[in-house]
Motif scaffolding. Structure first.
Motif, PDB file in Angstrom:
ATOM      1  N   SER A  32     -12.150  -2.613  -4.284  1.00 61.34           N
ATOM      2  CA  SER A  32     -10.918  -3.390  -4.082  1.00 61.34           C
ATOM      3  C   SER A  32      -9.686  -2.627  -4.565  1.00 61.34           C
ATOM      4  CB  SER A  32     -11.019  -4.753  -4.769  1.00 61.34           C
ATOM      5  OG  SER A  32     -11.239  -4.602  -6.153  1.00 61.34           O
ATOM      6  N   THR A  33      -9.849  -1.754  -5.554  1.00 52.95           N
ATOM      7  CA  THR A  33      -8.733  -0.926  -6.029  1.00 52.95           C
ATOM      8  C   THR A  33      -8.342   0.073  -4.942  1.00 52.95           C
ATOM      9  OG1 THR A  33      -9.359  -1.204  -8.337  1.00 52.95           O
ATOM     10  CG2 THR A  33      -7.999   0.705  -7.810  1.00 52.95           C
ATOM     11  N   THR A  34      -9.328   0.678  -4.286  1.00 51.79           N
ATOM     12  CA  THR A  34      -9.048   1.614  -3.193  1.00 51.79           C
ATOM     13  C   THR A  34      -8.327   0.907  -2.054  1.00 51.79           C
ATOM     14  OG1 THR A  34     -11.010   2.900  -3.737  1.00 51.79           O
ATOM     15  CG2 THR A  34     -10.098   3.203  -1.531  1.00 51.79           C
ATOM     16  N   LEU A  35      -8.824  -0.262  -1.665  1.00 54.27           N
ATOM     17  CA  LEU A  35      -8.202  -1.002  -0.565  1.00 54.27           C
ATOM     18  C   LEU A  35      -6.772  -1.403  -0.917  1.00 54.27           C
ATOM     19  CD1 LEU A  35     -11.235  -3.202   0.517  1.00 54.27           C
ATOM     20  CD2 LEU A  35     -10.247  -1.239   1.752  1.00 54.27           C
ATOM     21  N   ASP A  36      -6.541  -1.842  -2.137  1.00 55.11           N
ATOM     22  CA  ASP A  36      -5.210  -2.223  -2.603  1.00 55.11           C
ATOM     23  C   ASP A  36      -4.260  -1.025  -2.542  1.00 55.11           C
ATOM     24  OD1 ASP A  36      -3.251  -3.936  -4.023  1.00 55.11           O
ATOM     25  OD2 ASP A  36      -3.713  -2.693  -5.771  1.00 55.11           O
ATOM     26  N   LEU A  37      -4.713   0.118  -3.035  1.00 51.06           N
ATOM     27  CA  LEU A  37      -3.881   1.321  -3.065  1.00 51.06           C
ATOM     28  C   LEU A  37      -3.609   1.829  -1.642  1.00 51.06           C
ATOM     29  CD1 LEU A  37      -2.431   3.381  -4.850  1.00 51.06           C
ATOM     30  CD2 LEU A  37      -4.582   4.648  -4.985  1.00 51.06           C
ATOM     31  N   ALA A  38      -4.637   1.894  -0.810  1.00 50.82           N
ATOM     32  CA  ALA A  38      -4.457   2.360   0.571  1.00 50.82           C
ATOM     33  C   ALA A  38      -3.507   1.444   1.335  1.00 50.82           C
ATOM     34  CB  ALA A  38      -5.804   2.451   1.277  1.00 50.82           C
ATOM     35  N   HIS A  39      -3.654   0.140   1.154  1.00 53.53           N
ATOM     36  CA  HIS A  39      -2.765  -0.812   1.839  1.00 53.53           C
ATOM     37  C   HIS A  39      -1.323  -0.598   1.393  1.00 53.53           C
ATOM     38  CE1 HIS A  39      -1.206  -4.923   2.906  1.00 53.53           C
ATOM     39  NE2 HIS A  39      -1.757  -4.518   4.044  1.00 53.53           N
ATOM     40  N   HIS A  40      -1.107  -0.405   0.103  1.00 48.95           N
ATOM     41  CA  HIS A  40       0.240  -0.150  -0.415  1.00 48.95           C
ATOM     42  C   HIS A  40       0.812   1.148   0.169  1.00 48.95           C
ATOM     43  CE1 HIS A  40       3.593   0.456  -3.129  1.00 48.95           C
ATOM     44  NE2 HIS A  40       3.113   1.671  -3.375  1.00 48.95           N
ATOM     45  N   LEU A  41       0.028   2.232   0.124  1.00 47.92           N
ATOM     46  CA  LEU A  41       0.517   3.528   0.602  1.00 47.92           C
ATOM     47  C   LEU A  41       0.763   3.530   2.109  1.00 47.92           C
ATOM     48  CD1 LEU A  41      -1.735   5.842  -1.593  1.00 47.92           C
ATOM     49  CD2 LEU A  41       0.729   5.391  -1.888  1.00 47.92           C
ATOM     50  N   ASN A  42      -0.014   2.765   2.854  1.00 48.68           N
ATOM     51  CA  ASN A  42       0.146   2.709   4.313  1.00 48.68           C
ATOM     52  C   ASN A  42       1.232   1.740   4.776  1.00 48.68           C
ATOM     53  OD1 ASN A  42      -1.792   4.639   5.195  1.00 48.68           O
ATOM     54  ND2 ASN A  42      -3.423   3.184   4.718  1.00 48.68           N
ATOM     55  N   THR A  43       1.485   0.662   4.014  1.00 47.48           N
ATOM     56  CA  THR A  43       2.405  -0.380   4.495  1.00 47.48           C
ATOM     57  C   THR A  43       3.557  -0.690   3.543  1.00 47.48           C
ATOM     58  OG1 THR A  43       1.235  -2.252   3.476  1.00 47.48           O
ATOM     59  CG2 THR A  43       0.451  -1.505   5.652  1.00 47.48           C
ATOM     60  N   GLY A  44       3.481  -0.221   2.301  1.00 50.73           N
ATOM     61  CA  GLY A  44       4.518  -0.549   1.328  1.00 50.73           C
ATOM     62  C   GLY A  44       4.327  -1.896   0.663  1.00 50.73           C
TER      63      GLY A  44
END
Length: 172
Positions: free
Chosen positions: A143-155
Motif C-alpha cells: 500500500s505504501t508503493t501504491l500510495d507513492l506511485a499514485h502521488h508521483l503519477n497524479t499529484g
C-alpha cells in the motif's frame, strides 16, 4: 547554503539509529541458521509492514547528482534496500517526535552490492549512485508503493509517505 555530508562506510553500529544493516555474516549459533558444504542460510532480519502486504520491488537508480534537495519517509512500514548491480549512496535522517525531518541527523552511507539496509518507519532517505545506473531489490509495504506511485503519477496527496525539502551536498 547546502551542508556538506561525507559518505561513510556502512556498519551495523553506524546505521543502528536509522535501521538495520543487511549482509552480516552467518551466526551458526542462531537457531534460524544452517551451514553445510552445499549451502548456508541464516536469518538476517524479521521484516515488519505493520500488518500490510509485503512487496518486493525492483528499483533502478540513475541520479548521480551530489545535491540532495529532498528526502522521503514512509510512515507505516520498514523498507529494505539491497543494491544488486553496484554500490549506492543512501542518505538517511531521523524524525523529530512530531514526524518532521531532523536535518542535523542526516548521514550518508556507501552500501555495496552484497550489503543492504532495512530502514525503520519514519527514517527519511534519498539515494544516489556513482555510475550510470544501479538496480536494487527493495522490500516494502504494497500500500505504501501504491500510495507513492499514485502521488508521483497524479499529484494526489500522500497518506503513507511524506517528502521534506533539505539542502545537502555529498562530499565525495
Amino acid at each position: 547554503m547546502a551542508r556538506a555530508l561525507a559518505v561513510e562506510p556502512l556498519t551495523a553500529e553506524t546505521i543502528a539509529p536509522y535501521g538495520w544493516m543487511l549482509g552480516k555474516p552467518c551466526d551458526p549459533l542462531d537457531a534460524a541458521s544452517f551451514v553445510s558444504p552445499a549451502s548456508d542460510f541464516w536469518s538476517e532480519h524479521v521484516f515488519d509492514t505493520a500488518g500490510g502486504e509485503t512487496e518486493v520491488l525492483w528499483v533502478v537508480y540513475r541520479s548521480r547528482d551530489v545535491a540532495i534537495a529532498r528526502q522521503e519517509t514512509h510512515l507505516l512500514t520498514q523498507q529494505a534496500i539491497i543494491p544488486l548491480t553496484g554500490p549506492i549512496i543512501h542518505v538517511v535522517g531521523l524524525s523529530h517526535p512530531d514526524g518532521s525531518l531532523d536535518e542535523v541527523s542526516a548521514r550518508a552511507f556507501l552500501i555495496l552490492s552484497g550489503q543492504g539496509i532495512c530502514m525503520r518507519p519514519g527514517c527519511w532517505h534519498a539515494t544516489r549512485i556513482e555510475r550510470d545506473e544501479v538496480t536494487c531489490a527493495m522490500l516494502t509495504r504494497r500500500s505504501t508503493t501504491l500510495d507513492l506511485a499514485h502521488h508521483l503519477n497524479t499529484g494526489s496527496a500522500l497518506v503513507e509517505s511524506a517528502f521534506h525539502p533539505i539542502s545537502l551536498v555529498l562530499a565525495r
